[in-house]
Design a protein around this motif. Structure first.
Motif, mmCIF file in Angstrom:
data_model
loop_
_atom_site.group_PDB
_atom_site.id
_atom_site.type_symbol
_atom_site.label_atom_id
_atom_site.label_comp_id
_atom_site.label_asym_id
_atom_site.label_seq_id
_atom_site.Cartn_x
_atom_site.Cartn_y
_atom_site.Cartn_z
ATOM 1 N N GLU A 108 0.818 -1.207 0.000
ATOM 2 C CA GLU A 108 0.000 0.000 0.000
ATOM 3 C C GLU A 108 0.859 1.268 0.000
ATOM 4 O O GLU A 108 0.482 2.274 -0.610
ATOM 5 C CB GLU A 108 -0.935 0.005 1.218
ATOM 6 N N ASN A 109 2.000 1.232 0.675
ATOM 7 C CA ASN A 109 2.813 2.447 0.799
ATOM 8 C C ASN A 109 4.166 2.357 0.108
ATOM 9 O O ASN A 109 4.979 3.270 0.216
ATOM 10 C CB ASN A 109 3.026 2.794 2.281
ATOM 11 N N THR A 110 4.404 1.284 -0.618
ATOM 12 C CA THR A 110 5.717 1.079 -1.231
ATOM 13 C C THR A 110 5.568 0.682 -2.698
ATOM 14 O O THR A 110 4.749 -0.187 -3.037
ATOM 15 C CB THR A 110 6.492 -0.025 -0.483
ATOM 16 N N THR A 133 5.939 5.865 1.038
ATOM 17 C CA THR A 133 5.186 6.952 1.653
ATOM 18 C C THR A 133 4.863 6.557 3.087
ATOM 19 O O THR A 133 4.103 5.612 3.328
ATOM 20 C CB THR A 133 3.887 7.237 0.890
ATOM 21 N N LEU A 134 5.472 7.265 4.049
ATOM 22 C CA LEU A 134 5.251 7.008 5.460
ATOM 23 C C LEU A 134 5.057 8.333 6.190
ATOM 24 O O LEU A 134 5.776 9.299 5.909
ATOM 25 C CB LEU A 134 6.438 6.257 6.078
ATOM 26 N N THR A 166 6.741 11.288 1.202
ATOM 27 C CA THR A 166 7.130 10.365 0.132
ATOM 28 C C THR A 166 8.601 10.578 -0.206
ATOM 29 O O THR A 166 9.038 11.719 -0.376
ATOM 30 C CB THR A 166 6.267 10.585 -1.127
#
Length: 610
Positions: free
Chosen positions: A435-437, A480-481, A485
């Protein structure tokens, strides 16, 4: 083996002394369980019987009062020493297991060994220490054996290890051969917040065990540099563990008043154990001031102290990641109570450093005081492998140091898949997922598709490759954490490693993690000398850009090195003649390869392998 035993006795004295009692009180002692591989492959991978040495070292390392147990495994699993409190009877029983370590069995069932050793609950947090050559080999007919082994490996890593981690069980894995399944060993440690390492000599085995036991039983140390260390008035006793070569001359210890002590000449109250590879010196109620050691000793030597004044840190993970910073917190306690800001010396400085096995600093940060606690963020490391995190509190009044072994891993790992023409990317950092990578892959200048293969996995399908050339798969990822990003670079993966010709085999060089002071801006009208010297390298690069894509990819690999040479040896004509010749050779090679591939287009192409 005798050397290992004696080193173990030394460490036992260090760990079972009052130094251990200076640590925070716990409701229960740790529960340490050791699993020895006695499979037939260990006969080849452990010819020096390091496993037997490890047993005796372990028996001496475990402090009295903790709980411990021993297991052996090959085709079957045995528990010759059940879990129980460590005392003299337990040690005698454990040493009787040594002959069984040479009774090799034909197969290697690592999954079942870990399952049985972790089965029963203990008095405290369970720490499993697995010593193996690291390859699963199950019994059965030849047909389907590879599939059975792969399925057992999958259950161990994907089911058993995560379940044990949820129960608070820690697995520390030590591989006795570089030919072991290092990925499996590393993942076992990573999944359970344990350590993983490879050992081939008694010295590396000792280092691995000290790292594990310092994590299970942390003690305060004082800095030991240039043969000097300082003892403050609050130190009640210290132990100096000094490693050296067997041929080294005797060591001399000099106290703050200049009195000289040797192994054969010291006061009655001082304990001095002198062995061929180490000296252990324990001194109660030592004089305050600077002590010195004269002689030859290794960088692994250390000074541990027992004191009412101790350094504490926030819980330190066993695994750190490339491209990720690490928040840290440290504070001081006296008789177990935290010191307030008013009680701290005005000149107290607290610093954290990540150091490689060679002692080189990979990253560092000064921790800032805030209401009695020291906070900071350790910059991301630059290289993977085994390392140590050192937290140092320093003032004119006292010095304290905590050292913890640590594994440094890439945030995303890359391995060849079950099919030879695919690479599997796996998120190692616990916060990364699909989801974030978004990973990226590039091979010989062309971008490759990266497909999702699970919640935290991706797959890269590889094109057909020339089997005679080893090429790097360049990897990166956009993550994105916390609303931010950024892009991270991943270690490259070499394909066709057995090929005679290698393109871009040098690893990506990491940048310094700790920011250096900024330099003044240069005069815009002047051209820096380094830039003038690098012009020829740039012109060569422009020429390379006119070549086919494969040569362009190779130039991107070597360009940083060429530019560094330009900056350091720009005035050496012979260097540029050599570079020009290499560039010409590269052009000829690439063009010849392209023509040769056309002639053998219909030939079978070997599958790429890592």
């Amino acid at each position: 083996m005798r050397v290992i035993v004696r080193l173990g006795l030394c460490c036992l004295l260090l760990l079972s002394s009052p130094l251990l009692l200076a640590q925070p009180a716990s409701s229960s002692h740790p529960d340490v369980r050791v699993i020895f591989d006695v499979s037939g492959s260990m006969k080849d991978n452990d010819p020096d019987q390091l496993s037997a040495s490890a047993l005796e070292l372990l028996v001496t390392l475990l402090p009295s009062g903790v709980h411990g147990g021993l297991w052996t495994f090959g085709e079957s699993v045995d528990n010759p020493v059940p879990v129980g409190p460590v005392d003299s009877q337990w040690r005698r029983q454990a040493l009787q297991v040594a002959p069984a370590l040479a009774e090799y069995q034909q197969f290697t069932d690592i999954e079942e060994a870990v399952r049985q050793a972790s089965n029963s609950s203990g008095e405290g947090r369970r720490h499993l220490i697995l010593l193996t050559d690291g390859r699963i080999d199950l019994p059965g007919t030849t047909s389907g054996q590879a599939a059975r082994n792969a399925e057992s490996r999958r259950r161990l890593l994907d089911e058993l290890a995560p379940r044990l981690a949820e129960q608070g069980v820690v697995i520390h894995a030590i591989a006795f051969s570089p030919d072991a399944d290092l990925t499996m060993v590393e993942q076992l440690g990573h999944a359970t917040d344990g350590l993983a390492t490879v050992v081939e000599t008694p010295e590396t085995l000792l280092r691995a065990f000290l790292g594990i036991f310092e994590r299970i039983f942390p003690v305060d140390q004082v800095p030991f540099e240039g043969g000097r260390f300082t003892i403050d008035p609050e130190v009640e006793s210290f132990s100096a563990l000094l490693f050296h070569d067997p041929e080294s001359p005797p060591l001399t210890l000099i106290d703050p008043e200049g009195r000289r002590y040797r192994a054969d000449d010291h006061p009655e109250g001082m304990h001095w154990q002198n062995e061929s590879r180490f000296d252990l010196i324990t001194i109660p109620d030592p004089r305050e001031g600077e002590w010195r050691v004269e002689g030859e000793f290794s960088a692994d030597s250390r000074i541990s102290v027992d004191s009412s004044l101790a350094l504490r840190t926030s819980e330190l993970p066993a695994t750190h990641y490339l491209d990720f910073d690490l928040p840290l917190s440290a504070w001081l306690v006296r008789d177990g109570a935290p010191l307030t800001a008013k009680a701290l010396p005005g000149d107290l400085r607290v610093r954290a450093e990540l150091r490689g096995l060679d002692g080189a600093v990979q990253s560092g940060v000064a921790l800032e005081e805030d209401n009695g606690r020291f906070e900071g963020v350790l910059p991301a490391p630059s290289v993977t492998g085994n390392a140590s995190l050192v937290v140092d509190a320093d003032s004119a009044e006292f010095q304290r140091q905590q050292v913890q072994a640590m594994n440094v891993l890439p945030a995303i790992s890359a391995n060849l898949g079950r099919r030879a023409r695919e690479v599997i990317l796996s998120a190692e950092h616990p916060r990364l997922d699909t989801e974030n990578t978004r990973p990226h892959a590039e091979l010989q200048g062309e971008s490759l598709e990266v497909d999702t293969a699970g919640e935290r996995r991706w797959r890269v399908d590889l094109p057909s490759l020339d089997p005679d050339i080893s090429v790097p798969l360049l990897l990166s990822a956009t993550i994105t954490l916390d609303g931010q990003t950024r892009e991270i670079r991943l270690p490259r993966l070499m394909l066709n490693t057995d090929a005679q010709i290698g393109l871009g085999e040098a690893r990506i060089e990491g940048m310094q993690a700790e920011r250096l002071p900024e330099t003044p801006a240069a005069d815009p009208d002047s051209k820096p000398e380094e830039e003038v010297q690098a012009d020829l390298a740039v012109r060569i690069g422009l020429a390379i850009n006119a070549l086919p894509r494969q040569a362009q990819s190779l130039w991107r690999e070597v360009q940083p090195g060429v530019e560094r040479l330009a900056r350091t040896h720009g005035d050496d004509l012979r260097l540029w003649v050599l570079i020009a010749g290499a560039a010409l050779l590269m052009m000829v090679l690439v063009l010849w390869r392209r023509a040769n591939r056309r002639r053998r287009r219909r030939r079978h192409v070997e599958e790429p392998h890592v």
